[in-house]
Design an enzyme around this catalytic site. Structure first.
Site, PDB file in Angstrom:
ATOM      1  N   TYR A   1      47.106 -13.018  84.996  1.00 28.81           N
ATOM      2  CA  TYR A   1      47.030 -14.126  84.043  1.00 28.81           C
ATOM      3  C   TYR A   1      47.151 -13.578  82.619  1.00 28.81           C
ATOM      4  CZ  TYR A   1      45.721 -18.735  82.387  1.00 28.81           C
ATOM      5  OH  TYR A   1      45.746 -19.962  81.791  1.00 28.81           O
TER       6      TYR A   1
ATOM      7  N   ASN B   1      57.194 -32.707  89.730  1.00 30.25           N
ATOM      8  CA  ASN B   1      56.181 -33.130  90.694  1.00 30.25           C
ATOM      9  C   ASN B   1      54.886 -32.342  90.571  1.00 30.25           C
ATOM     10  OD1 ASN B   1      55.268 -34.589  93.044  1.00 30.25           O
ATOM     11  ND2 ASN B   1      55.507 -32.674  94.187  1.00 30.25           N
ATOM     12  N   SER B   2      54.832 -31.376  89.648  1.00 33.92           N
ATOM     13  CA  SER B   2      53.575 -30.644  89.455  1.00 33.92           C
ATOM     14  C   SER B   2      52.564 -31.603  88.835  1.00 33.92           C
ATOM     15  CB  SER B   2      53.816 -29.463  88.510  1.00 33.92           C
ATOM     16  OG  SER B   2      54.188 -29.939  87.243  1.00 33.92           O
TER      17      SER B   2
ATOM     18  N   ASN C   1      45.488 -30.109  83.117  1.00 35.15           N
ATOM     19  CA  ASN C   1      46.884 -30.542  83.201  1.00 35.15           C
ATOM     20  C   ASN C   1      47.186 -31.753  82.314  1.00 35.15           C
ATOM     21  OD1 ASN C   1      47.612 -28.388  84.780  1.00 35.15           O
ATOM     22  ND2 ASN C   1      47.138 -29.418  86.687  1.00 35.15           N
TER      23      ASN C   1
ATOM     24  N   TYR D   1      55.815 -23.510  79.472  1.00 38.21           N
ATOM     25  CA  TYR D   1      54.355 -23.473  79.677  1.00 38.21           C
ATOM     26  C   TYR D   1      53.995 -22.950  81.057  1.00 38.21           C
ATOM     27  CZ  TYR D   1      54.889 -27.726  82.428  1.00 38.21           C
ATOM     28  OH  TYR D   1      55.261 -28.641  83.389  1.00 38.21           O
ATOM     29  N   GLY D   2      54.977 -22.702  81.929  1.00 40.93           N
ATOM     30  CA  GLY D   2      54.695 -22.193  83.268  1.00 40.93           C
ATOM     31  C   GLY D   2      55.890 -21.405  83.756  1.00 40.93           C
TER      32      GLY D   2
ATOM     33  N   ARG E   1      62.932 -30.201  92.645  1.00 41.07           N
ATOM     34  CA  ARG E   1      63.767 -29.369  93.527  1.00 41.07           C
ATOM     35  C   ARG E   1      63.917 -29.991  94.910  1.00 41.07           C
ATOM     36  NH1 ARG E   1      59.831 -24.370  95.440  1.00 41.07           N
ATOM     37  NH2 ARG E   1      57.994 -25.642  95.747  1.00 41.07           N
ATOM     38  N   ARG E   2      63.196 -31.111  95.171  1.00 35.60           N
ATOM     39  CA  ARG E   2      63.233 -31.716  96.510  1.00 35.60           C
ATOM     40  C   ARG E   2      63.625 -33.187  96.403  1.00 35.60           C
ATOM     41  NH1 ARG E   2      57.867 -31.493  99.185  1.00 35.60           N
ATOM     42  NH2 ARG E   2      56.753 -30.970  97.262  1.00 35.60           N
TER      43      ARG E   2
ATOM     44  N   PHE F   1      53.698 -22.719  75.127  1.00 33.48           N
ATOM     45  CA  PHE F   1      52.424 -23.427  74.978  1.00 33.48           C
ATOM     46  C   PHE F   1      51.415 -22.853  75.959  1.00 33.48           C
ATOM     47  CE2 PHE F   1      49.273 -26.574  76.162  1.00 33.48           C
ATOM     48  CZ  PHE F   1      48.738 -26.854  74.917  1.00 33.48           C
TER      49      PHE F   1
END
Ligand SMILES: NC(=O)c1ccc[n+]([C@@H]2O[C@H](COP(=O)([O-])OP(=O)(O)OC[C@H]3O[C@@H](n4cnc5c(N)ncnc54)[C@H](OP(=O)(O)O)[C@@H]3O)[C@@H](O)[C@H]2O)c1
Length: 331
Positions: free
Chosen positions: A55, A153-154, A127, A240-241, A176-177, A265
């Protein structure tokens, strides 16, 4: 000294191998502190990264897992005003929430409506706050303006869609789905598109060529490049991810000829830098959005703390239908 149980790690490594359910002592609340009896706490991608030692900051060992959650105030230390035993609270910007009881500074708590769904209450802060900040802090979005996001979708992506829909901004949500398309439209996404090579042509068809000034990236690699290509000149790409675990690779021309703004961020930094009033104003707003049904949650599975290894494997699994939570009430 009060004893409780927690999921702790004494070394970094695969989360399901290094996590131990064990007794710990938490001490009595000091001035300005409270003891919260935890109800539930989520397992986020950042939690897995903390246990792996990958992290942004490595915690001191041994360390208790968990970076947010909800519970009931059990006792309060001297000098704590406005809080009382029995109140339901969310822990904001607190580490060590995978615990039956947590000793925490009172100013890290957001008071929750008593009837808020536990899945939403447990994951209310990180989140939705990330979504809120990214929609407000980088550019000033005009009414009806488009926002582009991948990993839609997260939990963060869903919060972006919900908040944007509520505020009157349009979202081009990238997944992605294909099976997620109807669900995210139902959630309020204006358009849901697949993260593939067709995206470049599909976006102008959806937006009618209107400018795209803000793109939110939680994947990296080729997906981030697709977002960057879709941005309008001088647009802002916020990373951010890094769910895809691939670096950002942007052609020089995107910076030279489009002058894209490439930003990052991290909510932890925001919480450290924001003033107390700014923090509580945002937490009040997020709690209001949860209480009025704007924000919703998706829980894939819940586990007691003692089943930490199984819970952590479930949280690391691909294509989960929602968050994995620890549910302390079942201890
Ligand atoms: N910077 C910050 O302050 C901050 C704050 C909060 C979260 N985050 C980051 O935001 C990201 C999302 O967090 P979350 O809690 O919202 O996640 P989450 O609810 O656990 O969902 C994970 C998402 O990642 C997608 N995903 C997983 N592996 C992928 C891959 N290889 N390629 C593309 N997509 C992939 C999943 O897609 P499917 O839906 O198709 O399974 C899912 O939508 C994480 O990277 C997290 O660390 C950052």
């Amino acid at each position: 000294m009060p004893t409780t149980h927690a999921v702790r790690f004494h070394e970094f490594g695969p989360p399901e191998e290094v996590a131990c359910f064990e007794p710990i002592e938490i001490g009595d609340p000091e001035p300005g502190e409270v003891i919260v009896r935890m109800e539930a706490a989520p397992i986020h991608p950042a939690d897995l990264n903390r246990l792996e030692g990958r992290y942004g900051e490595r915690p001191e060992l041994p360390s208790i897992g968990g970076i947010e959650g909800c519970g009931l105030i059990e006792s309060i230390g001297p000098g704590v005003a406005d809080l009382a035993p029995g109140m339901r609270v969310a822990l904001a910007h607190v580490t060590g929430t995978w615990c039956e009881r947590v000793r925490v500074p009172a100013d890290r708590l957001a008071i929750l409506p008593p009837n808020l769904d536990p899945g939403l209450a447990a994951s209310l802060i990180i989140n939705p706050s990330t979504a809120w900040r990214m929609l407000h802090d980088f550019i000033s979005l005009a009414p009806g303006e488009w926002v582009l996001l991948n990993a839609a979708n997260s939990s963060v992506g869903r919060a972006v869609i919900e908040i944007a829909h509520h505020k009157g901004w349009r979202t081009a949500a990238i997944v992605r789905r294909p099976e997620l398309i109807p669900e995210l439209k139902q959630l309020g996404a204006t358009a849901v598109l697949l993260d593939d090579d067709q995206l470049r042509g599909a976006i102008p068809e959806i937006t009618g060529g209107e400018p795209l000034r803000l793109a939110l990236n939680a994947v990296g690699g080729a997906s981030a490049l697709r977002l960057a290509n879709a941005l309008t000149p001088c647009g802002t790409l916020v990373t951010y991810g890094a769910m895809g675990r691939r670096p950002l690779e942007l052609p020089n021309g995107l910076l030279i000829f489009k002058d894209l703004r490439v930003r990052g961020f991290w909510l932890t930094r925001w919480f450290r830098q924001a003033g107390a009033e700014e923090r509580s104003a945002m937490l009040r707003e997020i709690t209001r959005l949860a209480a009025t049904g704007v924000l919703r949650s998706q829980v894939a599975a819940t586990f007691p703390l003692r089943e930490a290894a199984t819970a952590l494997s479930a949280a690391a699994s691909d294509r989960r239908p929602g968050k994995v939570l620890f549910h302390m009430a079942s201890e």
